[in-house]
Scaffold this motif. Structure first.
Motif, PDB file in Angstrom:
ATOM      1  N   TRP A 112      61.615 -15.827 -30.580  1.00 17.36           N
ATOM      2  CA  TRP A 112      60.480 -16.744 -30.445  1.00 17.36           C
ATOM      3  C   TRP A 112      60.389 -17.383 -29.292  1.00 17.36           C
ATOM      4  N   ASP A 113      61.644 -17.977 -28.628  1.00 17.25           N
ATOM      5  CA  ASP A 113      61.606 -18.624 -27.454  1.00 17.25           C
ATOM      6  C   ASP A 113      61.372 -17.604 -26.416  1.00 17.25           C
ATOM      7  N   GLY A 155      52.749 -11.562 -25.414  1.00 18.33           N
ATOM      8  CA  GLY A 155      51.597 -11.858 -26.026  1.00 18.33           C
ATOM      9  C   GLY A 155      50.411 -10.752 -25.853  1.00 18.33           C
ATOM     10  N   GLN A 156      50.861  -9.721 -25.485  1.00 17.47           N
ATOM     11  CA  GLN A 156      49.665  -8.629 -25.028  1.00 17.47           C
ATOM     12  C   GLN A 156      49.979  -7.384 -26.361  1.00 17.47           C
ATOM     13  N   ALA A 157      48.928  -6.895 -26.415  1.00 20.81           N
ATOM     14  CA  ALA A 157      48.822  -5.480 -27.243  1.00 20.81           C
ATOM     15  C   ALA A 157      49.435  -4.397 -26.277  1.00 20.81           C
ATOM     16  N   PHE A 175      57.336 -16.303 -22.167  1.00 24.02           N
ATOM     17  CA  PHE A 175      56.668 -15.142 -21.370  1.00 24.02           C
ATOM     18  C   PHE A 175      55.148 -15.463 -21.709  1.00 24.02           C
ATOM     19  N   ALA A 176      54.620 -16.200 -22.659  1.00 26.56           N
ATOM     20  CA  ALA A 176      53.125 -16.705 -22.896  1.00 26.56           C
ATOM     21  C   ALA A 176      52.930 -17.430 -21.441  1.00 26.56           C
ATOM     22  N   VAL A 177      53.797 -18.276 -21.267  1.00 24.75           N
ATOM     23  CA  VAL A 177      53.263 -19.344 -19.968  1.00 24.75           C
ATOM     24  C   VAL A 177      53.401 -18.508 -18.732  1.00 24.75           C
ATOM     25  N   LEU A 178      54.479 -17.483 -18.618  1.00 23.02           N
ATOM     26  CA  LEU A 178      54.428 -16.688 -17.737  1.00 23.02           C
ATOM     27  C   LEU A 178      53.101 -15.606 -17.432  1.00 23.02           C
ATOM     28  N   ALA A 179      52.610 -15.478 -18.551  1.00 21.76           N
ATOM     29  CA  ALA A 179      51.480 -14.569 -18.376  1.00 21.76           C
ATOM     30  C   ALA A 179      50.414 -15.479 -17.994  1.00 21.76           C
ATOM     31  N   ARG A 180      50.096 -16.567 -18.285  1.00 23.85           N
ATOM     32  CA  ARG A 180      49.045 -17.550 -17.789  1.00 23.85           C
ATOM     33  C   ARG A 180      49.356 -17.861 -16.473  1.00 23.85           C
ATOM     34  N   LEU A 181      50.357 -18.008 -16.096  1.00 20.88           N
ATOM     35  CA  LEU A 181      50.742 -18.098 -14.588  1.00 20.88           C
ATOM     36  C   LEU A 181      50.454 -17.139 -13.583  1.00 20.88           C
TER      37      LEU A 181
END
Length: 105
Positions: free
Chosen positions: A61-62, A95-97, A67-73
């Protein structure tokens, strides 16, 4: 988590990802020597859980949260390059397929 990811990336993707991170985070990320053998996404989570002494479910979960934040950055182009360098299983952590067949690690 950033330190662990820093062990998995090399080359331009490592440099470019460090460039979008806040300075302190980039220092943690780049202070790691890249690993000789790359871990799959699931092995990455298990290794991180062992290193931190945390249970697997919260570690997963963490990892996904960070990694979702990293993806946005990173943005879509850099994220695609990072995922192309990593073994199977990281797309879901970001958070990607995972739309392409996994490649051999």
């Amino acid at each position: 988590m950033l330190a662990a990811l820093g062990r998995q990336l090399t080359g331009e993707e490592r440099v470019d990802l460090a460039a979008v991170l806040p300075r302190e985070a980039a220092e943690v990320f780049t202070a790691q020597v890249p690993a000789v053998e790359k871990l799959t996404g699931w092995s990455f989570v298990k290794d991180l859980a062992v290193r931190t002494g945390a249970p697997l479910a919260p570690t997963r979960w963490d990892t996904g949260t960070v990694f979702a934040v990293l993806a946005r950055l990173a943005g879509p182009d850099l994220l695609a390059r990072v995922l192309a360098q990593l073994p199977n299983g990281y797309a879901l952590l970001f958070g990607q397929a995972q739309l392409t067949p996994p490649r051999a690690a």
